[in-house]
Motif scaffolding. Structure first.
Motif, PDB file in Angstrom:
ATOM      1  N   SER A  56      -3.088  -5.038   0.289  1.00  0.00           N
ATOM      2  CA  SER A  56      -4.513  -4.709   0.283  1.00  0.00           C
ATOM      3  C   SER A  56      -4.776  -3.246  -0.030  1.00  0.00           C
ATOM      4  N   LEU A  57      -3.754  -2.406   0.075  1.00  0.00           N
ATOM      5  CA  LEU A  57      -3.934  -0.979  -0.197  1.00  0.00           C
ATOM      6  C   LEU A  57      -4.013  -0.737  -1.700  1.00  0.00           C
ATOM      7  N   GLN A  58      -5.023   0.018  -2.110  1.00  0.00           N
ATOM      8  CA  GLN A  58      -5.192   0.327  -3.523  1.00  0.00           C
ATOM      9  C   GLN A  58      -4.009   1.138  -4.020  1.00  0.00           C
ATOM     10  N   ARG A  59      -3.559   0.825  -5.223  1.00  0.00           N
ATOM     11  CA  ARG A  59      -2.434   1.543  -5.817  1.00  0.00           C
ATOM     12  C   ARG A  59      -2.597   1.563  -7.325  1.00  0.00           C
ATOM     13  N   GLY A  60      -1.933   2.487  -7.974  1.00  0.00           N
ATOM     14  CA  GLY A  60      -2.004   2.559  -9.423  1.00  0.00           C
ATOM     15  C   GLY A  60      -1.003   3.559  -9.966  1.00  0.00           C
ATOM     16  N   GLU A  61      -0.672   3.412 -11.238  1.00  0.00           N
ATOM     17  CA  GLU A  61       0.282   4.320 -11.882  1.00  0.00           C
ATOM     18  C   GLU A  61      -0.368   5.661 -12.146  1.00  0.00           C
ATOM     19  N   THR A  62       0.353   6.733 -11.841  1.00  0.00           N
ATOM     20  CA  THR A  62      -0.118   8.076 -12.157  1.00  0.00           C
ATOM     21  C   THR A  62       0.017   8.301 -13.664  1.00  0.00           C
ATOM     22  N   PRO A  63      -0.967   8.904 -14.314  1.00  0.00           N
ATOM     23  CA  PRO A  63      -0.853   9.169 -15.752  1.00  0.00           C
ATOM     24  C   PRO A  63       0.462   9.875 -16.082  1.00  0.00           C
ATOM     25  N   GLN A  64       1.200   9.329 -17.028  1.00  0.00           N
ATOM     26  CA  GLN A  64       2.531   9.844 -17.345  1.00  0.00           C
ATOM     27  C   GLN A  64       2.456  10.838 -18.503  1.00  0.00           C
ATOM     28  N   ASN A  65       2.002  12.024 -18.182  1.00  0.00           N
ATOM     29  CA  ASN A  65       1.854  13.075 -19.201  1.00  0.00           C
ATOM     30  C   ASN A  65       2.668  14.309 -18.816  1.00  0.00           C
ATOM     31  N   GLY A  66       3.797  14.064 -18.196  1.00  0.00           N
ATOM     32  CA  GLY A  66       4.642  15.164 -17.747  1.00  0.00           C
ATOM     33  C   GLY A  66       4.503  15.476 -16.280  1.00  0.00           C
ATOM     34  N   ARG A  67       3.593  14.792 -15.592  1.00  0.00           N
ATOM     35  CA  ARG A  67       3.439  15.015 -14.157  1.00  0.00           C
ATOM     36  C   ARG A  67       4.638  14.438 -13.399  1.00  0.00           C
ATOM     37  N   PRO A  68       4.957  15.024 -12.268  1.00  0.00           N
ATOM     38  CA  PRO A  68       6.102  14.512 -11.504  1.00  0.00           C
ATOM     39  C   PRO A  68       5.812  13.201 -10.784  1.00  0.00           C
ATOM     40  N   ALA A  69       4.567  12.962 -10.370  1.00  0.00           N
ATOM     41  CA  ALA A  69       4.251  11.735  -9.636  1.00  0.00           C
ATOM     42  C   ALA A  69       4.355  10.521 -10.551  1.00  0.00           C
ATOM     43  N   GLU A  70       4.761   9.385  -9.966  1.00  0.00           N
ATOM     44  CA  GLU A  70       4.881   8.142 -10.728  1.00  0.00           C
ATOM     45  C   GLU A  70       3.829   7.118 -10.345  1.00  0.00           C
ATOM     46  N   MET A  71       3.571   6.984  -9.051  1.00  0.00           N
ATOM     47  CA  MET A  71       2.581   6.042  -8.561  1.00  0.00           C
ATOM     48  C   MET A  71       1.755   6.695  -7.467  1.00  0.00           C
ATOM     49  N   ARG A  72       0.571   6.118  -7.238  1.00  0.00           N
ATOM     50  CA  ARG A  72      -0.282   6.573  -6.144  1.00  0.00           C
ATOM     51  C   ARG A  72      -0.796   5.367  -5.372  1.00  0.00           C
ATOM     52  N   PHE A  73      -0.917   5.548  -4.046  1.00  0.00           N
ATOM     53  CA  PHE A  73      -1.633   4.559  -3.258  1.00  0.00           C
ATOM     54  C   PHE A  73      -2.602   5.287  -2.342  1.00  0.00           C
ATOM     55  N   ILE A  74      -3.579   4.557  -1.847  1.00  0.00           N
ATOM     56  CA  ILE A  74      -4.560   5.088  -0.912  1.00  0.00           C
ATOM     57  C   ILE A  74      -4.233   4.523   0.461  1.00  0.00           C
ATOM     58  N   ASP A  75      -3.925   5.385   1.419  1.00  0.00           N
ATOM     59  CA  ASP A  75      -3.524   4.883   2.735  1.00  0.00           C
ATOM     60  C   ASP A  75      -4.749   4.347   3.494  1.00  0.00           C
ATOM     61  N   PRO A  76      -4.554   3.707   4.647  1.00  0.00           N
ATOM     62  CA  PRO A  76      -5.684   3.091   5.356  1.00  0.00           C
ATOM     63  C   PRO A  76      -6.767   4.073   5.787  1.00  0.00           C
TER      64      PRO A  76
END
Length: 248
Positions: A96-116
């Motif tokens: 149920s937690l929202q999640r999505g791929e981080t834009p892959q333009n050289g940023r270190p993060a790969e994915m993001r989620f929104i905690d409760p």
């Protein structure tokens, strides 16, 4: 165990903040993004100064379509964990937690989620441009507001295997990844909930005071019985400075 390694801010002048933190703590610039963002490290921890970019770009999941942050309010914005495997880390979270791929333009993060509690949390298995080099000065604490710190602590202990190392008199629950303290507190230190501030541990208080003085800022000594002092950077972001640190 996941490792807390990243905090990001939306700022008006990334270069000015880089110069500020470089002078005080010797942070190293490791990335200058195409839209003006600057990433710095202290060897272990990454601070990202994301240039404020207000537009009507539509929102696609956890980011805008142009790759920028949805929330462009100036100030501290989100934090991130280094994990062994991103997919495995996501599998531990409720669907149920929202999640999505981080834009892959050289940023270190790969994915993001929104905690409760509404915190934006980045995940990366490749790291946040740091070298896992543990030296001082360095970021050694992150503070997050939660109306029920016990519930939030249970979530992060269960999903990211953080360990509890203490409870403060105000109800704050202190967790750790072994290097960085993660404080969950009822108290709002700034004018919004979720992530509030970060803390820098220094090796020598007198040297730290001298560097602040060179910038025309007074770093007062901690009050009796305390071991940290709160300071604001040129854009009003709150951080604390301590020689003792926050680990037991």
């Amino acid at each position: 165990m996941a490792k807390l390694r990243h905090v990001a801010f939306v700022v008006k002048d990334p270069d000015r903040l880089y110069e500020f933190y470089h002078h005080l703590f010797g942070v190293e610039k490791v990335r200058h993004g195409p839209t003006g963002a600057i990433h710095v490290i202290d060897g272990l921890f990454n601070l990202a100064f994301l240039k404020q970019n207000i537009s009507d770009s539509p929102v696609i999941n956890t980011h805008r379509a142009d790759g920028e942050e949805v929330d462009q309010v100036q100030g501290i914005n989100h934090y991130g964990f280094l994990v062994d495997n991103v997919e495995q880390a996501l599998s531990r979270l409720d669907m149920s937690l929202q999640r999505g791929e981080t834009p892959q333009n050289g940023r270190p993060a790969e994915m993001r989620f929104i905690d409760p509690w509404g915190n934006k949390v980045d995940l990366s298995a490749r790291g946040f441009l740091g070298r896992e080099e543990k030296k001082l000065p360095g970021v050694r604490r992150v503070v997050v507001q939660a109306d029920n710190p016990d519930t939030a602590a249970a979530f992060y202990k269960s999903k990211f295997e953080l360990n509890e190392i203490g409870r403060l008199s105000d109800g704050t629950v202190r967790l750790t990844d072994g290097d960085i303290s993660f404080d969950l507190t009822k108290n709002r230190l700034i004018d919004k909930p979720v992530i509030q501030s970060f803390g820098v541990q220094v090796e020598n208080w007198s040297e730290a005071k001298s560097k602040f003085t060179q910038l025309g800022i007074e770093l007062r000594d901690p009050k009796p019985g305390e071991s940290e002092v709160a300071v604001s950077d040129p854009e009003g972001n709150l951080f604390t400075v301590s020689e003792k640190g926050w680990q037991p």
